[in-house]
Scaffold this motif. Structure first.
Motif, PDB file in Angstrom:
ATOM      1  N   HIS A 181       3.576  11.563   3.873  1.00 33.47           N
ATOM      2  CA  HIS A 181       2.156  11.762   3.586  1.00 33.47           C
ATOM      3  C   HIS A 181       1.469  10.400   3.402  1.00 33.47           C
ATOM      4  O   HIS A 181       0.402  10.141   3.964  1.00 33.47           O
ATOM      5  CB  HIS A 181       2.024  12.628   2.337  1.00 33.47           C
ATOM      6  CG  HIS A 181       0.612  12.988   1.984  1.00 33.47           C
ATOM      7  ND1 HIS A 181       0.272  13.580   0.801  1.00 33.47           N
ATOM      8  CD2 HIS A 181      -0.551  12.831   2.662  1.00 33.47           C
ATOM      9  CE1 HIS A 181      -1.043  13.762   0.753  1.00 33.47           C
ATOM     10  NE2 HIS A 181      -1.571  13.314   1.871  1.00 33.47           N
TER      11      HIS A 181
ATOM     12  N   GLN B  33       0.841  -1.203   0.000  1.00 34.95           N
ATOM     13  CA  GLN B  33       0.000   0.000   0.000  1.00 34.95           C
ATOM     14  C   GLN B  33       0.878   1.256   0.000  1.00 34.95           C
ATOM     15  O   GLN B  33       0.589   2.235  -0.686  1.00 34.95           O
ATOM     16  CB  GLN B  33      -0.917   0.009   1.225  1.00 34.95           C
ATOM     17  CG  GLN B  33      -1.969  -1.098   1.204  1.00 34.95           C
ATOM     18  CD  GLN B  33      -2.838  -1.090   2.437  1.00 34.95           C
ATOM     19  OE1 GLN B  33      -2.486  -0.488   3.458  1.00 34.95           O
ATOM     20  NE2 GLN B  33      -3.968  -1.758   2.365  1.00 34.95           N
TER      21      GLN B  33
ATOM     22  N   PHE C 207       3.952   1.576  -1.106  1.00 33.10           N
ATOM     23  CA  PHE C 207       4.581   1.728  -2.415  1.00 33.10           C
ATOM     24  C   PHE C 207       3.582   2.272  -3.435  1.00 33.10           C
ATOM     25  O   PHE C 207       3.902   3.152  -4.236  1.00 33.10           O
ATOM     26  CB  PHE C 207       5.137   0.378  -2.894  1.00 33.10           C
ATOM     27  CG  PHE C 207       5.761   0.445  -4.258  1.00 33.10           C
ATOM     28  CD1 PHE C 207       7.010   1.006  -4.434  1.00 33.10           C
ATOM     29  CD2 PHE C 207       5.078  -0.032  -5.369  1.00 33.10           C
ATOM     30  CE1 PHE C 207       7.580   1.100  -5.694  1.00 33.10           C
ATOM     31  CE2 PHE C 207       5.649   0.056  -6.642  1.00 33.10           C
ATOM     32  CZ  PHE C 207       6.905   0.614  -6.799  1.00 33.10           C
ATOM     33  N   TYR C 208       2.378   1.754  -3.382  1.00 31.45           N
ATOM     34  CA  TYR C 208       1.342   2.188  -4.335  1.00 31.45           C
ATOM     35  C   TYR C 208       1.110   3.702  -4.229  1.00 31.45           C
ATOM     36  O   TYR C 208       1.094   4.415  -5.230  1.00 31.45           O
ATOM     37  CB  TYR C 208       0.043   1.428  -4.051  1.00 31.45           C
ATOM     38  CG  TYR C 208      -1.053   1.624  -5.071  1.00 31.45           C
ATOM     39  CD1 TYR C 208      -1.110   0.841  -6.202  1.00 31.45           C
ATOM     40  CD2 TYR C 208      -2.036   2.582  -4.883  1.00 31.45           C
ATOM     41  CE1 TYR C 208      -2.123   1.012  -7.145  1.00 31.45           C
ATOM     42  CE2 TYR C 208      -3.055   2.765  -5.808  1.00 31.45           C
ATOM     43  CZ  TYR C 208      -3.093   1.976  -6.942  1.00 31.45           C
ATOM     44  OH  TYR C 208      -4.095   2.151  -7.861  1.00 31.45           O
ATOM     45  N   LEU C 209       0.969   4.205  -3.003  1.00 30.60           N
ATOM     46  CA  LEU C 209       0.710   5.636  -2.815  1.00 30.60           C
ATOM     47  C   LEU C 209       1.904   6.462  -3.281  1.00 30.60           C
ATOM     48  O   LEU C 209       1.749   7.499  -3.920  1.00 30.60           O
ATOM     49  CB  LEU C 209       0.399   5.931  -1.345  1.00 30.60           C
ATOM     50  CG  LEU C 209      -0.906   5.333  -0.813  1.00 30.60           C
ATOM     51  CD1 LEU C 209      -1.049   5.605   0.678  1.00 30.60           C
ATOM     52  CD2 LEU C 209      -2.108   5.904  -1.559  1.00 30.60           C
ATOM     53  N   ARG C 210       3.108   5.990  -2.963  1.00 30.25           N
ATOM     54  CA  ARG C 210       4.304   6.727  -3.407  1.00 30.25           C
ATOM     55  C   ARG C 210       4.441   6.681  -4.920  1.00 30.25           C
ATOM     56  O   ARG C 210       4.889   7.650  -5.545  1.00 30.25           O
ATOM     57  CB  ARG C 210       5.551   6.142  -2.742  1.00 30.25           C
ATOM     58  CG  ARG C 210       5.601   6.411  -1.247  1.00 30.25           C
ATOM     59  CD  ARG C 210       6.779   5.688  -0.621  1.00 30.25           C
ATOM     60  NE  ARG C 210       8.045   6.184  -1.137  1.00 30.25           N
ATOM     61  CZ  ARG C 210       9.164   5.456  -1.213  1.00 30.25           C
ATOM     62  NH1 ARG C 210       9.163   4.207  -0.802  1.00 30.25           N
ATOM     63  NH2 ARG C 210      10.265   5.978  -1.691  1.00 30.25           N
ATOM     64  N   SER C 211       4.041   5.568  -5.522  1.00 29.76           N
ATOM     65  CA  SER C 211       4.163   5.459  -6.975  1.00 29.76           C
ATOM     66  C   SER C 211       3.205   6.411  -7.686  1.00 29.76           C
ATOM     67  O   SER C 211       3.282   6.587  -8.895  1.00 29.76           O
ATOM     68  CB  SER C 211       3.893   4.025  -7.435  1.00 29.76           C
ATOM     69  OG  SER C 211       2.503   3.776  -7.498  1.00 29.76           O
ATOM     70  N   ARG C 212       2.304   7.009  -6.920  1.00 29.48           N
ATOM     71  CA  ARG C 212       1.424   8.035  -7.488  1.00 29.48           C
ATOM     72  C   ARG C 212       1.922   9.440  -7.164  1.00 29.48           C
ATOM     73  O   ARG C 212       1.224  10.419  -7.396  1.00 29.48           O
ATOM     74  CB  ARG C 212      -0.015   7.841  -6.984  1.00 29.48           C
ATOM     75  CG  ARG C 212      -0.641   6.503  -7.401  1.00 29.48           C
ATOM     76  CD  ARG C 212      -0.561   6.289  -8.898  1.00 29.48           C
ATOM     77  NE  ARG C 212      -1.153   5.032  -9.349  1.00 29.48           N
ATOM     78  CZ  ARG C 212      -0.489   4.098 -10.025  1.00 29.48           C
ATOM     79  NH1 ARG C 212       0.801   4.256 -10.315  1.00 29.48           N
ATOM     80  NH2 ARG C 212      -1.095   3.001 -10.420  1.00 29.48           N
ATOM     81  N   GLY C 213       3.102   9.525  -6.551  1.00 22.98           N
ATOM     82  CA  GLY C 213       3.728  10.829  -6.335  1.00 22.98           C
ATOM     83  C   GLY C 213       3.610  11.381  -4.929  1.00 22.98           C
ATOM     84  O   GLY C 213       4.073  12.484  -4.651  1.00 22.98           O
ATOM     85  N   LEU C 214       2.984  10.626  -4.013  1.00 19.51           N
ATOM     86  CA  LEU C 214       2.812  11.145  -2.653  1.00 19.51           C
ATOM     87  C   LEU C 214       4.116  11.034  -1.863  1.00 19.51           C
ATOM     88  O   LEU C 214       4.839  10.043  -1.981  1.00 19.51           O
ATOM     89  CB  LEU C 214       1.700  10.381  -1.916  1.00 19.51           C
ATOM     90  CG  LEU C 214       0.287  10.934  -2.094  1.00 19.51           C
ATOM     91  CD1 LEU C 214      -0.116  10.958  -3.563  1.00 19.51           C
ATOM     92  CD2 LEU C 214      -0.714  10.106  -1.301  1.00 19.51           C
ATOM     93  N   GLU C 215       4.405  12.066  -1.068  1.00 17.42           N
ATOM     94  CA  GLU C 215       5.572  12.040  -0.185  1.00 17.42           C
ATOM     95  C   GLU C 215       5.488  10.822   0.736  1.00 17.42           C
ATOM     96  O   GLU C 215       4.400  10.471   1.188  1.00 17.42           O
ATOM     97  CB  GLU C 215       5.588  13.297   0.696  1.00 17.42           C
ATOM     98  CG  GLU C 215       6.062  14.558   0.014  1.00 17.42           C
ATOM     99  CD  GLU C 215       7.537  14.483  -0.356  1.00 17.42           C
ATOM    100  OE1 GLU C 215       8.294  13.733   0.299  1.00 17.42           O
ATOM    101  OE2 GLU C 215       7.913  15.158  -1.326  1.00 17.42           O
ATOM    102  N   PRO C 216       6.638  10.216   1.056  1.00 17.39           N
ATOM    103  CA  PRO C 216       6.606   9.042   1.941  1.00 17.39           C
ATOM    104  C   PRO C 216       5.874   9.307   3.261  1.00 17.39           C
ATOM    105  O   PRO C 216       5.080   8.466   3.708  1.00 17.39           O
ATOM    106  CB  PRO C 216       8.087   8.753   2.186  1.00 17.39           C
ATOM    107  CG  PRO C 216       8.788   9.317   0.998  1.00 17.39           C
ATOM    108  CD  PRO C 216       7.991  10.499   0.556  1.00 17.39           C
TER     109      PRO C 216
END
Lengths: 432, 257
Positions: A396, A383, A385-394
């Protein structure tokens, strides 16, 4: 050390504590003191305190004096932004254990509803409090200590069918270290009475202090108490609470606890479902970081048939934080058709964090539905990794996942006003 | 756009990619086909920045940057988008929240003003029509309880909102029935653009009936063993992957355009 210190405080303050003229209160305080002195500070050899060390608290020589040397210069404007109910129509504010009338607003309460600070009660008027606190005062050693020193708090009563739906804010603010506050909250709801309330404990001091509070709840048939307790204590603060409720037929007690900060927190909470149709919701969220510690010991007693209990606690543990959850459910032999659900889920965010969780079911009836479950898990890497792969700060992404795990406790708050207030406090405005 | 040179990568101690060479120019669509275990998903994961894959040698240049030096979220903001083979369910995080946070993270990175809720909703609703998605999906948790087809459509919706420069579609056709495949392919085709490159990673030729690639590469044993035009996909479809076994031991085939 600890007992000797509190002994000398008890002797020193004896004549300063309220309702001196009342033999009933003298007896109350003396028996409280005797009970505490006999037990002393519990150690980790006590089963109920196995994971909970009080050694550091025991070393502190805290003043139990009920009289403030000087009134701190607090205004409502300065507190409002931190209040869980910033727009509360009714509020009782206590500063360093003292009722602050200039910060409070208790006029115009609905008919049949009374909110009385203890310091405004005469010895005679205060005697009725004893019934509401009778059960809780023997609950733990600290409840006994509270009985010896109690001087302030709030007594809320609802006459039959009276309703306080606009939630009441009871705010306990601590501005200075070095003190031990022994405060009480008592809720007496007569038949069909309804009250919504948020008790907030707010620490504005980084010095060590100790809030030792007890709450007594009496619900007559059909009464409803919607109760939120919020601990936002200072970083070196100790908070110990004991709550005891008794519920008659068809009454409903909703208790939502949020232990969000403080060096040390311990809550002993118990409700007794005494007559058919009584229902309790006992939910909570604890969060620890750094070296913080939170402990919830809960007990739900099904004494009568056809009662329901729902218990749902979540924990988020970071740093070297530790937490304890002990959920006891007792179903008496004739409490048939009991429906009871309990769960406790924990999220560990670091290798050093630790949680001890223990469901404890004692079921003596045979026709019951009881479920329980406890989990301890970690942040889901996929989860994240998925959020970060969309550009979100770690950070966040991490916060989003922690909130996603923990904040479903908010949706279980049945009272819309309290739910909205907690939602705002926990999430802010940032979510679409 | 993308230049991969002699890329070797391992998962744990196990070497998976053993010398990949691939060049993708702006506007091109490349299909990477291969049997199970050939390293297709590992290649996708390396491009997206998955931490469990270790690059042991070689380089990846993306728009003139060293892609491997960028964190996962930096790659995303620079326009790299991976459509997951198995999109993750995230209960408690709203779909619309993620879409907006993702778009605004990218806009902020490029010095553009963040979109407010109204502007964003107008944009996303427009993109949803393209994917034939019901607006109610915006207000559900990310992929939670979505069917396989809904998850894949949701991936392409994210792609449509984020408008990446380089999109990697990892087995996007897997688990889709023919109707869902057409919708997804329509969405992808509408996003074809002279400034946008795509890499379609797929086991089957089926997807390529709907999204026409410019180049097809066959990955086997961690290397690209053949490259060609769209006709190569049809050849594979007829012959299967069995014949590749003979070639992997043969001479390495350089690829790309």
């Amino acid at each position: 050390m600890a007992i000797a210190h509190y002994q000398s405080e008890f002797e020193r303050l004896g004549s300063l504590l309220p309702w001196q003229g009342s033999p009933q209160w003298q007896e109350w305080r003396q028996s409280g003191w005797a009970r505490f002195a006999a037990q002393g500070f519990p150690t980790t050899r006590h089963e109920e305190w196995k994971y909970t060390s009080l050694a550091a608290l025991e070393k502190l020589a805290l003043s139990c004096a009920p009289v403030a040397a000087e009134a701190p210069a607090l205004t409502w404007d300065s507190l409002q932004a931190r209040a869980v109910l910033p727009q509360a129509r009714y509020r009782a504010v206590f500063v360093d254990g003292h009722f602050a009338p200039q910060l409070s607003r208790l006029d115009g309460l609905p008919a049949g509803i009374a909110v009385r600070p203890l310091s405004t009660l005469s010895a005679q008027d205060s005697i009725g409090l004893q019934a509401a606190l009778e059960a809780v005062r023997t609950r733990t050693p600290f409840a006994a200590l509270n009985a010896a020193f109690m001087a302030e708090g709030a007594w809320i009563t609802a006459a039959a069918e009276a309703s306080l739906d606009d939630p009441l804010l009871i705010l306990y603010v601590t501005t200075r270290g070095g003190q031990a506050q022994h405060v009480v909250n008592a809720y007496d709801l007569e038949r069909g009475g309804r009250v919504a309330v948020a008790e907030q404990y707010l620490g504005l001091s980084d010095e060590p202090y100790f809030v030792n509070q007890v709450t007594g709840v009496q619900l007559a048939p059909g009464a409803q108490l919607h109760h939120v307790k919020l601990q936002q204590e200072g970083e070196r603060a100790y908070h110990i609470g004991a709550l005891q409720a008794s519920q008659q037929g068809g009454s409903r007690f909703e208790s939502h606890s949020f232990a969000l900060s403080g060096a040390f927190g311990r809550n002993d909470m118990e409700t007794a479902l005494l007559e058919p149709g009584a229902a309790v919701v006992m939910n909570g969220l604890y969060r620890v970081a750094g070296r913080e510690f939170q402990d919830f010991h809960t007990c739900i007693r099904h004494e009568s048939p056809d009662c329901t209990s729902d218990e749902y606690f979540k924990g988020v543990l970071d740093g070297s934080g530790r937490a304890v959850f002990n959920g006891k459910i007792v179903v008496a032999q004739d409490a048939q058709h009991t429906a009871s659900r309990q769960s406790n889920h924990n999220l560990l965010l670091s290798d050093q964090a630790e949680v001890d969780t223990k469901p404890q079911l004692e079921i003596f009836a045979d026709d019951v539905k009881c479920s329980h479950g406890a989990t301890v898990g970690q942040l889901d890497e996929d989860q994240w990794f998925y959020l970060r792969s969309r550009g979100l700060e770690p950070d966040h992404a991490r916060t989003l996942l922690i909130d996603a795990f923990s904040l479903d406790v908010l949706s279980s708050i049945g009272h819309a006003g309290l739910r909205a207030a907690m939602d705002h406090l926990m999430r802010g405005q940032g979510h679409v | 756009m993308l230049i991969i040179k002699d890329l070797h990568a391992s998962v744990g101690d196990k070497p998976i990619l053993k010398g990949i060479n691939l060049t993708v120019n702006a506007g091109e669509v490349h299909a990477i086909m291969g049997p199970n275990g050939s390293g297709k998903s590992t290649l996708s994961n390396v491009l997206a920045g998955r931490e469990n894959v270790t690059v042991t040698s070689g380089s990846i240049e993306y728009l003139g940057h060293d892609l491997l030096a960028l964190e996962v979220e930096e790659r995303a903001r620079e326009g790299v988008f991976l459509a997951f083979q198995y999109p993750v369910e995230i209960p408690g995080v709203g779909n619309v929240y993620l879409l907006k946070a993702a778009l605004n993270a990218q806009r902020k990175h490029h010095g553009l003003p963040e979109l407010d809720a109204m502007e964003f909703l107008a944009l996303v609703k427009d993109k949803m029509k393209l994917m034939e998605m019901n607006e109610s999906m915006l207000y559900r948790a990310v992929n939670e309880g979505f069917s396989g087809g809904e998850k894949k459509r949701n991936e392409i919706l994210q792609m449509a909102v984020l408008e990446p420069r380089l999109a990697i579609l990892d087995e996007t056709d897997s688990g889709l029935d023919i109707d869902a495949l057409k919708i997804v392919a329509n969405g992808v085709n509408s996003l074809r653009h002279p400034e946008r490159s795509m890499i379609l990673v797929t086991h089957y030729q089926r997807l390529l009936d709907y999204i026409k690639p410019d180049y097809v590469h066959v990955l086997a044993g961690g290397r690209i063993v053949r490259s060609g035009g769209p006709e190569l996909a049809h050849e594979l479809e007829k012959q299967g992957y069995a014949w590749i076994g003979n070639e992997t031991t043969g001479q390495e085939v350089s690829s790309g355009s």
